[in-house]
Design a protein around this motif. Structure first.
Motif, short mmCIF file in Angstrom:
data_model
loop_
_atom_site.label_atom_id
_atom_site.label_comp_id
_atom_site.label_asym_id
_atom_site.label_seq_id
_atom_site.Cartn_x
_atom_site.Cartn_y
_atom_site.Cartn_z
N MET A 1 0.84 -0.88 -0.18
CA MET A 1 0.09 -0.28 -0.20
C MET A 1 0.57 1.28 0.41
SD MET A 1 -2.89 0.65 2.87
CE MET A 1 -4.84 0.37 1.43
N PRO B 1 -4.73 -0.06 7.07
CA PRO B 1 -4.60 -1.23 8.18
C PRO B 1 -3.11 -0.54 8.55
CG PRO B 1 -4.93 -2.86 6.49
CD PRO B 1 -5.07 -1.08 6.17
N ARG C 1 -0.53 1.22 10.72
CA ARG C 1 -0.62 2.74 11.19
C ARG C 1 -0.30 3.59 11.47
NH1 ARG C 1 -3.97 -0.31 16.74
NH2 ARG C 1 -5.10 -1.59 15.61
N ASP D 1 -5.84 -1.00 20.77
CA ASP D 1 -6.90 -1.76 20.21
C ASP D 1 -7.19 -0.34 19.70
OD1 ASP D 1 -5.79 -4.14 21.01
OD2 ASP D 1 -7.07 -4.24 22.84
N ALA D 2 -7.71 -0.54 18.57
CA ALA D 2 -8.40 1.10 18.16
C ALA D 2 -10.08 1.39 18.37
CB ALA D 2 -8.16 0.80 16.70
N LYS E 1 -8.91 -13.78 23.15
CA LYS E 1 -8.78 -11.92 23.83
C LYS E 1 -9.08 -12.12 24.66
CE LYS E 1 -7.53 -7.03 22.83
NZ LYS E 1 -6.66 -6.82 22.72
N TYR F 1 -9.48 -8.68 27.58
CA TYR F 1 -9.02 -7.26 28.10
C TYR F 1 -9.03 -6.78 29.66
CZ TYR F 1 -11.15 -6.20 23.80
OH TYR F 1 -11.46 -6.07 21.70
N ARG G 1 -13.59 -7.62 15.26
CA ARG G 1 -12.65 -6.79 15.38
C ARG G 1 -10.81 -7.77 15.25
NH1 ARG G 1 -15.24 -4.41 18.95
NH2 ARG G 1 -14.19 -4.84 20.95
N LEU H 1 -10.11 -8.23 11.28
CA LEU H 1 -9.67 -6.55 11.11
C LEU H 1 -8.61 -6.19 11.02
CD1 LEU H 1 -13.85 -5.07 11.14
CD2 LEU H 1 -12.46 -5.97 8.32
N GLY H 2 -8.15 -7.58 12.59
CA GLY H 2 -6.91 -6.39 13.03
C GLY H 2 -6.42 -5.27 13.66
N LEU H 3 -8.00 -4.72 14.13
CA LEU H 3 -7.72 -3.40 15.08
C LEU H 3 -7.75 -4.59 16.54
CD1 LEU H 3 -11.42 -2.34 13.00
CD2 LEU H 3 -9.09 -1.27 13.13
N ASP H 4 -8.27 -4.88 16.81
CA ASP H 4 -7.54 -5.30 18.36
C ASP H 4 -6.03 -6.73 18.35
OD1 ASP H 4 -9.62 -4.30 19.38
OD2 ASP H 4 -10.47 -4.45 20.17
N ARG H 5 -5.54 -6.72 18.83
CA ARG H 5 -4.21 -7.31 19.07
C ARG H 5 -4.80 -8.89 20.01
NH1 ARG H 5 -0.53 -4.79 16.79
NH2 ARG H 5 -1.04 -2.72 16.82
N TYR I 1 -4.86 -9.42 8.20
CA TYR I 1 -5.60 -9.03 7.45
C TYR I 1 -4.49 -7.60 6.87
CZ TYR I 1 -8.76 -4.83 6.03
OH TYR I 1 -10.34 -3.78 6.01
N ALA I 2 -3.71 -7.61 8.42
CA ALA I 2 -2.92 -6.00 8.09
C ALA I 2 -2.06 -5.93 7.26
CB ALA I 2 -2.39 -5.91 9.50
N THR I 3 -1.83 -7.51 6.36
CA THR I 3 -0.83 -7.96 5.19
C THR I 3 -1.83 -7.19 3.72
OG1 THR I 3 -1.87 -10.13 5.34
CG2 THR I 3 0.76 -9.24 6.67
N ARG J 1 -2.76 -5.54 0.40
CA ARG J 1 -2.23 -4.84 -0.39
C ARG J 1 -4.64 -3.84 -0.74
NH1 ARG J 1 1.31 -2.58 -3.60
NH2 ARG J 1 0.09 -1.83 -5.05
N GLU J 2 -4.07 -2.77 0.18
CA GLU J 2 -6.07 -1.92 -0.32
C GLU J 2 -7.08 -3.22 0.44
OE1 GLU J 2 -4.27 0.25 -3.96
OE2 GLU J 2 -5.04 -1.46 -4.19
N PRO J 3 -7.17 -3.27 1.15
CA PRO J 3 -8.06 -4.54 1.89
C PRO J 3 -9.36 -4.12 1.92
CG PRO J 3 -7.16 -2.69 3.13
CD PRO J 3 -6.67 -2.35 2.33
N LEU J 4 -10.15 -2.59 1.48
CA LEU J 4 -10.97 -2.88 0.92
C LEU J 4 -11.76 -3.43 -0.22
CD1 LEU J 4 -11.86 1.14 1.97
CD2 LEU J 4 -12.08 -0.78 3.09
#
Lengths: 241, 306
Positions: free
Chosen positions: A1, A90, A92, A240-241, B11, B13, B47, B50-54, B67-69, B71-74
């Motif tokens: 990206m 992604p 960040r 975390d987001a 996960k 918290y 989440r 989608l890689g938003l939370d670890r 997900y984070a890998t 390219r242009e995930p959308l």
């Protein structure tokens, strides 16, 4: 990206949020107006500095620059906006770099135009009192002013990302910028010279006698800004987001 | 097409375990309903995908890739997590255009998905003026923006009017029919029953079921026959001779548990019992779900934070 599409997206976000271009307009209007008023007022102060008098509108005007940086980032911390942004981008670190660039470029452009307009407006009032200013000093004042405003906006952006709240960042910065400068004023020397706003403001004076010069002062502000941006980026990557 | 693979996903918290050692796949070409009470871990799982939370441990991948890998995930994955994600001061069209730009999607896609979600007429209005249902549609438009092979929607029917609910049902069926991987979370049973082929059920972060929906229902709810007669005595004796127990209800009808309507119909007909009404009672997803969760009582009536 790659970086360019992310920057394009962040630029669109700023352009399409009506309050943000409005804040830049306020930066221009407030700075120019206060400089014009300062230029037109009578002064008998023996330590009168014509360059700072001409650019003094930056003192209230910088609040707009700080708000711009804070608002551009804080809009991501409402109702899951950040999740949507980071789902689209992604990486960040890259995303935050694009955000910071999209904040810096318009502030720099508007800051330079504003400083020039303020100088012209104030000189109209100052008349002969400003004749001693060399063109080198005036260019330094205008360019330095644009850079100073950009650094302050980025400082606010970094703090907002760190605190995850625009209100939080503004409530740290505005007292810091306003109160410290007015209360401590010109009397104190030493450590307060190294505060982000006071260090960067040396560039707005024709003559300076502290430990910092115009460019070394801006460098100190740049260090504060870099620290805030890195802290913001670190928080963004780690949490975390 | 891409599937979603969740492996040993956990996960935490603080001390609370929101997702507890989940393993399941979401496969293409069908709608997978993601069920569980509020706080069961559905949104957290999304989440994590989608890689938003670890994750604390384990992994969630899409066709083998984190997900984070992407390219242009959308272009691969579209998600609706929160209908409030669009900034109130932006127009719907501008909101979608900023998203499209980040993934180098053509700007016309914004207009196409606005058309598809029925928002074209209000595309230039600020999102602040939108109803919850319109915001949901905008969130779904954002999910469809990149024409992705994987679609994840968190409670998409929230706030939709009856027409909107029918629309989303058809949309989900169509997306699955096109071979996409569709994961839709909900806590509404009847709603989920109307579109899901497959179910993944969570309770307190743990996997309770991962089965085709029909199987899930039939394994848990026994068939039942409803019958009305003018001669209860003849009915009960005929059923007793056939080895069935009948239960009378206040409304005047009888029900026979563990029975199929074909057998009961023949039986009472052969005995000459006058029958006013004879029907099989369809087992519902709700009954099956309640049966599942009542055996796992710790999962019911335990409100948690989302």
């Amino acid at each position: 990206m790659s970086f360019a599409p992310v920057l394009h997206s962040e630029w669109l976000k700023i352009r399409t949020l009506r309050s943000l271009p409005g804040t830049l307009l306020a930066l221009f209007a407030a700075t120019t107006a206060f400089s014009a008023i300062a230029g037109g007022s009578e002064t008998s102060d023996p330590e009168f500095d014509p360059l700072f008098m001409a650019l003094s509108g930056v003192m209230p005007g910088q609040i707009a620059a700080v708000s711009f940086g804070a608002t551009a980032v804080s809009s991501e911390f409402h109702g899951g906006a950040l999740r949507l942004s980071l789902a689209a981008v992604p990486r960040r670190g890259r995303w935050f770099a694009a955000k910071a660039t999209a904040i810096a470029l318009p502030v720099l452009a508007v800051g330079l135009v504003t400083a020039l307009a303020a100088l012209v407006a104030a000189r109209a009032g100052l008349g002969d009192a400003a004749n001693g200013l060399t063109s080198g000093e005036q260019v330094r004042g205008v360019v330095g002013c644009g850079i100073y405003l950009t650094l302050m906006a980025l400082l606010a952006a970094g703090l907002t990302a760190l605190l995850r709240s625009g209100a939080g960042a503004l409530s740290v910065l505005i007292p810091f910028v306003l109160v410290v400068s007015f209360v401590i004023g010109d009397t104190a020397g030493g450590a307060t010279d190294f505060l982000p706003d006071r260090a960067g403001q040396v560039v707005l004076y024709e003559t300076y006698d502290g430990s910092l010069g115009p460019w070394s002062g801006l460098a100190v502000t740049a260090l504060w800004t870099a620290a805030a941006l890195l802290a913001g980026a670190w928080s963004l990557r780690r949490r975390d987001a | 097409m891409t599937s979603i693979e969740v492996r040993d996903l956990t996960k935490e918290y603080g001390t609370r375990r929101a997702v507890d050692d989940l393993t399941f796949d979401v496969l293409p070409g069908r709608v997978t309903g993601f069920l569980g009470p509020n706080g069961a871990g559905k949104s957290t799982t999304m989440r994590l995908v989608l890689g938003l939370d670890r994750p604390t441990s384990g992994s969630a991948t899409l066709g083998g890739h984190a997900y984070a890998t992407l390219r242009e995930p959308l272009r691969h994955v579209g998600a609706l997590l929160d209908a409030q994600a669009a900034h109130g001061s932006r127009t719907a069209r501008d909101h979608l255009r900023t998203l499209a730009a980040s993934n180098r999607l053509p700007q016309r896609r914004a207009d196409e998905v606005l058309e598809e979600t029925g928002l074209a007429a209000v595309a230039r209005r600020r999102v602040r003026t939108y109803s919850l249902g319109m915001r949901q549609r905008l969130g779904i438009a954002a999910a469809l923006l990149g024409d992705p092979g994987v679609v994840m929607l968190d409670e998409p029917s929230n706030g939709l009017d009856p027409e909107g609910i029918i629309w989303i049902r058809r949309l989900l069926r169509r997306l699955a029919g096109e071979g996409r991987t569709v994961l839709v979370s909900s806590h509404l049973m009847n709603e989920t029953a109307s579109f899901a082929d497959h179910l993944v059920v969570l309770g307190r972060g743990r996997l309770l079921a991962d089965t085709p929906m029909r199987e899930f229902i039939h394994a848990r709810v026994r068939p039942r026959v409803r019958i009305r007669t003018t001669d209860p005595a003849a009915l009960t004796s005929a059923l007793a001779r056939g080895g069935h127990d009948a239960v009378e209800h206040e409304a005047g009808h009888w029900t026979v548990e563990h029975a199929r309507v074909d057998d009961i119909g023949r039986l009472v007909s052969a005995a000459g019992v006058p029958v006013l009404e004879l029907s099989s009672e369809e087992a519902t997803l709700e009954q099956a779900y309640l049966d599942l969760t009542s055996t796992e009582t710790e999962f019911t009536a335990q409100p948690q934070e989302a």
